[in-house]
Write a protein that holds these residues in place. Structure first.
Motif, PDB file in Angstrom:
ATOM      1  N   PRO A 172      49.802  42.687  45.083  1.00  0.00           N
ATOM      2  CA  PRO A 172      50.669  43.849  44.809  1.00  0.00           C
ATOM      3  C   PRO A 172      50.358  44.509  43.460  1.00  0.00           C
ATOM      4  CG  PRO A 172      51.972  42.063  45.728  1.00  0.00           C
ATOM      5  CD  PRO A 172      50.598  41.488  45.435  1.00  0.00           C
ATOM      6  N   GLY A 173      50.028  43.729  42.457  1.00  0.00           N
ATOM      7  CA  GLY A 173      49.668  44.280  41.159  1.00  0.00           C
ATOM      8  C   GLY A 173      48.375  45.077  41.210  1.00  0.00           C
ATOM      9  N   VAL A 174      47.414  44.582  41.979  1.00  0.00           N
ATOM     10  CA  VAL A 174      46.144  45.298  42.153  1.00  0.00           C
ATOM     11  C   VAL A 174      46.405  46.624  42.863  1.00  0.00           C
ATOM     12  CG1 VAL A 174      43.914  45.248  43.365  1.00  0.00           C
ATOM     13  CG2 VAL A 174      44.698  43.237  42.089  1.00  0.00           C
ATOM     14  N   SER A 204      49.174  48.334  42.916  1.00  0.00           N
ATOM     15  CA  SER A 204      49.907  49.208  42.005  1.00  0.00           C
ATOM     16  C   SER A 204      48.969  49.820  40.953  1.00  0.00           C
ATOM     17  CB  SER A 204      51.014  48.409  41.324  1.00  0.00           C
ATOM     18  OG  SER A 204      51.673  49.191  40.364  1.00  0.00           O
ATOM     19  N   ALA A 205      48.066  49.033  40.418  1.00  0.00           N
ATOM     20  CA  ALA A 205      47.155  49.502  39.365  1.00  0.00           C
ATOM     21  C   ALA A 205      46.087  50.460  39.879  1.00  0.00           C
ATOM     22  CB  ALA A 205      46.484  48.299  38.692  1.00  0.00           C
ATOM     23  N   THR A 206      45.779  50.389  41.174  1.00  0.00           N
ATOM     24  CA  THR A 206      44.670  51.183  41.713  1.00  0.00           C
ATOM     25  C   THR A 206      45.092  52.280  42.676  1.00  0.00           C
ATOM     26  OG1 THR A 206      44.368  49.680  43.595  1.00  0.00           O
ATOM     27  CG2 THR A 206      43.109  49.204  41.564  1.00  0.00           C
ATOM     28  N   GLY A 207      46.281  52.175  43.240  1.00  0.00           N
ATOM     29  CA  GLY A 207      46.707  53.109  44.267  1.00  0.00           C
ATOM     30  C   GLY A 207      46.131  52.796  45.637  1.00  0.00           C
ATOM     31  N   TYR A 208      45.339  51.733  45.728  1.00  0.00           N
ATOM     32  CA  TYR A 208      44.712  51.366  46.998  1.00  0.00           C
ATOM     33  C   TYR A 208      45.748  50.675  47.885  1.00  0.00           C
ATOM     34  CZ  TYR A 208      41.596  49.371  50.453  1.00  0.00           C
ATOM     35  OH  TYR A 208      40.987  49.047  51.644  1.00  0.00           O
ATOM     36  N   ASP A 209      45.969  51.240  49.077  1.00  0.00           N
ATOM     37  CA  ASP A 209      46.943  50.658  49.998  1.00  0.00           C
ATOM     38  C   ASP A 209      46.314  50.291  51.340  1.00  0.00           C
ATOM     39  OD1 ASP A 209      46.562  53.215  50.953  1.00  0.00           O
ATOM     40  OD2 ASP A 209      48.675  53.772  50.946  1.00  0.00           O
ATOM     41  N   GLY A 210      44.996  50.288  51.390  1.00  0.00           N
ATOM     42  CA  GLY A 210      44.291  49.950  52.623  1.00  0.00           C
ATOM     43  C   GLY A 210      44.202  48.449  52.856  1.00  0.00           C
ATOM     44  N   PRO A 211      43.412  48.070  53.849  1.00  0.00           N
ATOM     45  CA  PRO A 211      43.278  46.654  54.181  1.00  0.00           C
ATOM     46  C   PRO A 211      42.758  45.827  53.002  1.00  0.00           C
ATOM     47  CG  PRO A 211      42.305  48.021  55.906  1.00  0.00           C
ATOM     48  CD  PRO A 211      42.628  48.921  54.756  1.00  0.00           C
ATOM     49  N   ALA A 212      43.271  44.606  52.929  1.00  0.00           N
ATOM     50  CA  ALA A 212      42.835  43.653  51.906  1.00  0.00           C
ATOM     51  C   ALA A 212      42.709  42.281  52.565  1.00  0.00           C
ATOM     52  CB  ALA A 212      43.836  43.597  50.765  1.00  0.00           C
ATOM     53  N   ARG A 261      36.825  40.471  41.662  1.00  0.00           N
ATOM     54  CA  ARG A 261      37.126  39.195  41.014  1.00  0.00           C
ATOM     55  C   ARG A 261      38.622  38.914  40.917  1.00  0.00           C
ATOM     56  NH1 ARG A 261      33.160  38.315  36.200  1.00  0.00           N
ATOM     57  NH2 ARG A 261      34.869  39.082  34.943  1.00  0.00           N
ATOM     58  N   GLY A 262      39.386  39.866  40.398  1.00  0.00           N
ATOM     59  CA  GLY A 262      40.814  39.611  40.260  1.00  0.00           C
ATOM     60  C   GLY A 262      41.553  40.712  39.523  1.00  0.00           C
TER      61      GLY A 262
END
Length: 183
Positions: A64-66, A68-76, A24-25
């Motif tokens: 970028p905030g998402v 940073s908060a999750t550590g996920y750096d894969g495709p979006a 969602r966000g």
């Protein structure tokens, strides 16, 4: 502007499978927790020749905030017009609910949580989408456990029976506890 459908198809064509999570966000603690879980299983997905991807109808400035908060750096894939959600629905792959959320600045509505695990050839290994209701906080909670989903997908890929007959879900206390323990 990018084409979310082409981005998704490109990921599918470049790997044996895609494990996609629609969120969602940045403001949703349940979504942040879910993306953290995706990050935790990401190596297992990669070992099977797959890719992970997160998909949102939220505007790109929050990505970028998402991350940073999750550590996920894969495709979006950022899809504010929900064209990918509509394409997936038309192809009967996953029925992503779109909520009217103009008050939160989702001009074309907000894509609700969903999971799709699909092979390169189009075989669906897992598909789930929330139906927003009062009991699940309008789509926030009652999501199937991503670790268990991957266990079952992995078993299916190896010609074995499902490991989990049902999926556990994280409640409000679990997600809020996670949010406060990470501070």
């Amino acid at each position: 502007m990018s084409d979310p459908v082409k981005e998704f198809e490109s990921l599918r064509n470049d790997s044996k499978l895609v494990f996609a999570v629609v969120y969602r966000g940045h403001w949703c603690p349940f979504c942040i927790s879910y993306i953290r879980a995706l990050k935790a299983i990401e190596n297992r997905v990669h070992e099977a020749g797959g890719k992970t991807v997160i998909i949102t109808s939220e505007v790109e400035k929050h990505l970028p905030g998402v991350r940073s908060a999750t550590g996920y750096d894969g495709p979006a894939i950022v899809d504010p017009k929900n064209v990918l959600a509509e394409d997936l629905r038309k192809k009967n792959l996953v029925n992503v609910a779109i909520s009217d959320m103009k008050l939160r600045r989702y001009k074309h509505g907000m894509a609700q949580p969903a999971v799709l695990v699909i092979q390169q050839d189009g075989t669906v290994l897992y598909s789930w989408a929330i139906v927003p209701r009062w009991m699940n906080l309008q789509g926030a909670k009652d999501r199937p456990n991503l670790y268990q989903i991957w266990d079952n997908v992995e078993a299916k890929l190896n010609g074995k029976d499902a490991v989990h007959k049902t999926y556990t879900t994280a409640g409000v206390a679990t997600v809020l506890g996670e949010k406060f323990s990470s501070k």
